[in-house]
Write a protein that holds these residues in place. Structure first.
Motif, PDB file in Angstrom:
ATOM      1  N   LEU A 142       0.612  -1.394   0.042  1.00 23.41           N
ATOM      2  CA  LEU A 142      -0.134   0.209  -0.352  1.00 23.41           C
ATOM      3  C   LEU A 142       0.771   1.351  -0.055  1.00 23.41           C
ATOM      4  O   LEU A 142       0.910   2.055  -0.559  1.00 23.41           O
ATOM      5  CB  LEU A 142      -0.687   0.029   1.125  1.00 23.41           C
ATOM      6  CG  LEU A 142      -1.946  -0.945   1.359  1.00 23.41           C
ATOM      7  CD1 LEU A 142      -2.437  -1.062   2.584  1.00 23.41           C
ATOM      8  CD2 LEU A 142      -2.926  -1.116   0.119  1.00 23.41           C
ATOM      9  N   LEU A 143       1.906   1.378   0.603  1.00 22.55           N
ATOM     10  CA  LEU A 143       2.953   2.271   0.441  1.00 22.55           C
ATOM     11  C   LEU A 143       3.238   2.585  -0.915  1.00 22.55           C
ATOM     12  O   LEU A 143       4.105   3.558  -1.119  1.00 22.55           O
ATOM     13  CB  LEU A 143       4.044   2.476   1.740  1.00 22.55           C
ATOM     14  CG  LEU A 143       3.698   2.671   3.360  1.00 22.55           C
ATOM     15  CD1 LEU A 143       4.932   1.484   3.925  1.00 22.55           C
ATOM     16  CD2 LEU A 143       3.271   3.615   3.604  1.00 22.55           C
ATOM     17  N   VAL A 150      -4.501   8.293  -5.835  1.00 28.15           N
ATOM     18  CA  VAL A 150      -5.681   6.891  -5.646  1.00 28.15           C
ATOM     19  C   VAL A 150      -7.339   7.676  -4.855  1.00 28.15           C
ATOM     20  O   VAL A 150      -8.431   7.365  -4.652  1.00 28.15           O
ATOM     21  CB  VAL A 150      -5.436   5.315  -4.313  1.00 28.15           C
ATOM     22  CG1 VAL A 150      -6.318   4.798  -3.287  1.00 28.15           C
ATOM     23  CG2 VAL A 150      -3.942   4.877  -4.473  1.00 28.15           C
ATOM     24  N   VAL A 151      -6.600   8.840  -4.122  1.00 30.75           N
ATOM     25  CA  VAL A 151      -7.259   9.297  -2.924  1.00 30.75           C
ATOM     26  C   VAL A 151      -8.547  10.216  -4.349  1.00 30.75           C
ATOM     27  O   VAL A 151      -9.707  10.239  -3.966  1.00 30.75           O
ATOM     28  CB  VAL A 151      -6.606  10.729  -2.442  1.00 30.75           C
ATOM     29  CG1 VAL A 151      -7.868  11.669  -1.598  1.00 30.75           C
ATOM     30  CG2 VAL A 151      -6.010   9.919  -1.079  1.00 30.75           C
ATOM     31  N   LEU A 152      -7.303  10.484  -5.190  1.00 31.68           N
ATOM     32  CA  LEU A 152      -8.174  11.260  -6.441  1.00 31.68           C
ATOM     33  C   LEU A 152      -9.058  10.375  -7.030  1.00 31.68           C
ATOM     34  O   LEU A 152     -10.801  10.287  -7.094  1.00 31.68           O
ATOM     35  CB  LEU A 152      -7.133  11.710  -7.481  1.00 31.68           C
ATOM     36  CG  LEU A 152      -6.108  13.232  -6.824  1.00 31.68           C
ATOM     37  CD1 LEU A 152      -5.611  13.709  -7.736  1.00 31.68           C
ATOM     38  CD2 LEU A 152      -7.693  14.537  -7.070  1.00 31.68           C
ATOM     39  N   ILE A 153      -8.801   9.142  -7.522  1.00 31.13           N
ATOM     40  CA  ILE A 153     -10.288   8.539  -8.016  1.00 31.13           C
ATOM     41  C   ILE A 153     -11.050   8.086  -6.848  1.00 31.13           C
ATOM     42  O   ILE A 153     -12.537   7.596  -7.422  1.00 31.13           O
ATOM     43  CB  ILE A 153      -9.249   7.025  -8.311  1.00 31.13           C
ATOM     44  CG1 ILE A 153      -8.038   7.238 -10.111  1.00 31.13           C
ATOM     45  CG2 ILE A 153     -10.225   5.899  -8.838  1.00 31.13           C
ATOM     46  CD1 ILE A 153      -7.226   6.361  -9.576  1.00 31.13           C
ATOM     47  N   VAL A 154     -10.868   7.307  -6.326  1.00 28.41           N
ATOM     48  CA  VAL A 154     -11.578   7.373  -5.216  1.00 28.41           C
ATOM     49  C   VAL A 154     -12.716   8.678  -4.734  1.00 28.41           C
ATOM     50  O   VAL A 154     -14.147   8.163  -4.634  1.00 28.41           O
ATOM     51  CB  VAL A 154     -11.387   7.220  -3.679  1.00 28.41           C
ATOM     52  CG1 VAL A 154     -12.446   6.390  -2.685  1.00 28.41           C
ATOM     53  CG2 VAL A 154     -10.499   5.769  -4.593  1.00 28.41           C
ATOM     54  N   SER A 155     -12.636   9.975  -4.503  1.00 34.11           N
ATOM     55  CA  SER A 155     -13.386  11.171  -4.019  1.00 34.11           C
ATOM     56  C   SER A 155     -14.194  11.165  -5.762  1.00 34.11           C
ATOM     57  O   SER A 155     -15.304  11.879  -5.595  1.00 34.11           O
ATOM     58  CB  SER A 155     -11.861  12.493  -3.845  1.00 34.11           C
ATOM     59  OG  SER A 155     -11.353  12.078  -5.139  1.00 34.11           O
ATOM     60  N   ALA A 167     -13.426   9.833   5.566  1.00 36.83           N
ATOM     61  CA  ALA A 167     -13.205   8.202   5.168  1.00 36.83           C
ATOM     62  C   ALA A 167     -11.875   8.065   4.428  1.00 36.83           C
ATOM     63  O   ALA A 167     -11.102   7.207   4.256  1.00 36.83           O
ATOM     64  CB  ALA A 167     -14.320   7.184   4.413  1.00 36.83           C
ATOM     65  N   ILE A 168     -12.427   9.015   2.950  1.00 39.59           N
ATOM     66  CA  ILE A 168     -11.222   8.659   1.822  1.00 39.59           C
ATOM     67  C   ILE A 168      -9.192   8.824   2.460  1.00 39.59           C
ATOM     68  O   ILE A 168      -8.712   7.663   2.841  1.00 39.59           O
ATOM     69  CB  ILE A 168     -11.356   9.474   0.752  1.00 39.59           C
ATOM     70  CG1 ILE A 168     -12.618   8.709  -0.261  1.00 39.59           C
ATOM     71  CG2 ILE A 168      -9.710   8.607  -0.064  1.00 39.59           C
ATOM     72  CD1 ILE A 168     -12.753   9.312  -0.839  1.00 39.59           C
ATOM     73  N   LEU A 238      -6.458  18.695  -2.089  1.00 42.28           N
ATOM     74  CA  LEU A 238      -7.340  18.117  -3.101  1.00 42.28           C
ATOM     75  C   LEU A 238      -8.212  19.059  -4.445  1.00 42.28           C
ATOM     76  O   LEU A 238      -8.886  19.553  -4.824  1.00 42.28           O
ATOM     77  CB  LEU A 238      -8.141  16.729  -2.117  1.00 42.28           C
ATOM     78  CG  LEU A 238      -7.935  15.264  -2.375  1.00 42.28           C
ATOM     79  CD1 LEU A 238      -8.665  15.024  -1.060  1.00 42.28           C
ATOM     80  CD2 LEU A 238      -7.560  14.878  -3.647  1.00 42.28           C
ATOM     81  N   GLY A 239      -8.555  20.243  -2.673  1.00 40.40           N
ATOM     82  CA  GLY A 239      -9.375  21.809  -3.416  1.00 40.40           C
ATOM     83  C   GLY A 239      -8.601  22.118  -3.735  1.00 40.40           C
ATOM     84  O   GLY A 239      -8.837  23.301  -5.335  1.00 40.40           O
ATOM     85  N   PHE A 240      -7.597  22.778  -4.132  1.00 39.95           N
ATOM     86  CA  PHE A 240      -6.374  23.431  -4.805  1.00 39.95           C
ATOM     87  C   PHE A 240      -6.204  22.334  -6.630  1.00 39.95           C
ATOM     88  O   PHE A 240      -6.900  22.720  -7.399  1.00 39.95           O
ATOM     89  CB  PHE A 240      -4.930  23.638  -4.536  1.00 39.95           C
ATOM     90  CG  PHE A 240      -3.964  24.157  -5.483  1.00 39.95           C
ATOM     91  CD1 PHE A 240      -4.595  25.160  -5.561  1.00 39.95           C
ATOM     92  CD2 PHE A 240      -3.461  24.029  -6.737  1.00 39.95           C
ATOM     93  CE1 PHE A 240      -3.480  26.277  -6.048  1.00 39.95           C
ATOM     94  CE2 PHE A 240      -2.329  24.995  -7.432  1.00 39.95           C
ATOM     95  CZ  PHE A 240      -2.781  25.811  -7.117  1.00 39.95           C
TER      96      PHE A 240
END
Length: 303
Positions: A142-143, A150-155, A167-168, A238-240
């Motif tokens: 995972l590291l 990954v966070v971008l895809i899931v969000s 949660a993500i 993520l916001g940027f």
């Protein structure tokens, strides 16, 4: 008194002495923390931004839902202490709303990551053997995966609300906590008080919850402050990039993204205030974390 000192006292003391030793250890750590001026500055900054974000809207009322094109890009002045943005929102009120989302996600994500990482690391460290090897190889795999990717895809797949982002971020940021707790447990499981508990018939679940995690709590507490800072920065990133809290709600990263081009037009009040809020909050978390590390480690305490 370090955690090792505390454990030694526990081994030699009865139940009442154990409680007294725990209280003494925490009092020493608290006293050391309170003597650190930078730590107090960090706590003061965090308290300020919590009050600013969550109590501020009750004192300073603004409309953060309906746009108003008649009051766009107004400089700071009467009625708008920090001016207005490109759609007519009051910037000061916008900072408060953005702070709510950023802090909520930061604290929730850190809590989720700490719970998962602490349990994972404690189980791996106590059980050992092939199970430990498999669990830590999962952490290594995972590291190796790009966290932001990954966070971008899931969000994108599940949306960008406070709960989903918390949660993500929490699910994908527990790996460092797991490694830290596992390292602590590996040193704790060979101590005499753990051996005595095993002899008396303590189950592995009781060993984890009653003996190992409480003695690794200092490391967990220190790490959670850095987890909060990392989560706030991740939300800002993520916001940027445009994947943060969706309009009309906002977070500090989204505010910077929406206003960064306005600096070239001279609208400094759209970027600098939110930038100061973000930097100050992250800096405060790091100051508190450094002070907690010094307080829990006797080798770093000032004499």
């Amino acid at each position: 008194m370090t955690q090792i000192d505390l454990m030694t006292t526990r081994e030699a003391a009865p139940e009442g002495g154990e409680v007294h030793a725990v209280q003494s250890g925490w009092r020493l750590a608290l006293r050391e923390f309170a003597s650190n001026r930078l730590a107090l500055v960090g706590v003061a900054i965090l308290v300020f931004f919590v009050l600013f974000s969550f109590l501020g809207p009750f004192v300073y009322h603004t409309n953060q839902v309906d746009t108003n094109v008649l009051f766009t890009d107004q400089p700071p002045g009467p009625g708008h202490p920090l001016g207005t943005d490109d759609v007519g929102f009051d910037v000061l009120g916008r900072l408060m709303k953005g702070g709510q989302a950023s802090l909520e996600i930061g604290f929730l994500a850190a809590a989720i990551a700490t719970v998962i990482g602490t349990l994972w690391g404690a189980i791996a460290g106590l059980v050992g053997g092939i199970i430990d090897a498999i669990m830590m190889r999962i952490v290594d795999v995972l590291l190796s995966i790009p966290f932001l990717f990954v966070v971008l895809i899931v969000s994108i797949r599940y949306g960008s609300s406070v709960l989903t982002l918390s949660a993500i971020l929490g699910v994908f940021s527990w790996l460092a906590s797991a490694r830290l707790v596992r390292g602590e447990v590996l040193t704790l499981r060979v101590r005499d008080f753990v051996s005595a508990a095993k002899v008396m018939g303590a189950t592995q679940r009781r060993l984890i919850y009653r003996h190992l995690i409480p003695n690794a709590l200092g490391t967990v507490i220190v790490n959670i402050t850095f987890q909060i800072a990392e989560a706030i920065l991740a939300v800002a990133t993520l916001g940027f990039l445009g994947f943060g809290i969706q309009f009309p709600k906002t977070d500090w990263g989204s505010q910077i993204a929406n206003s960064v081009t306005e600096v070239l037009n001279g609208y400094w009040w759209l970027v600098y205030p939110v930038g100061v809020c973000l930097v100050a909050t992250v800096m405060a978390c790091n100051l508190v974390g450094d002070a907690l590390r010094d307080a829990f480690d006797v080798r770093l305490r000032r004499r």
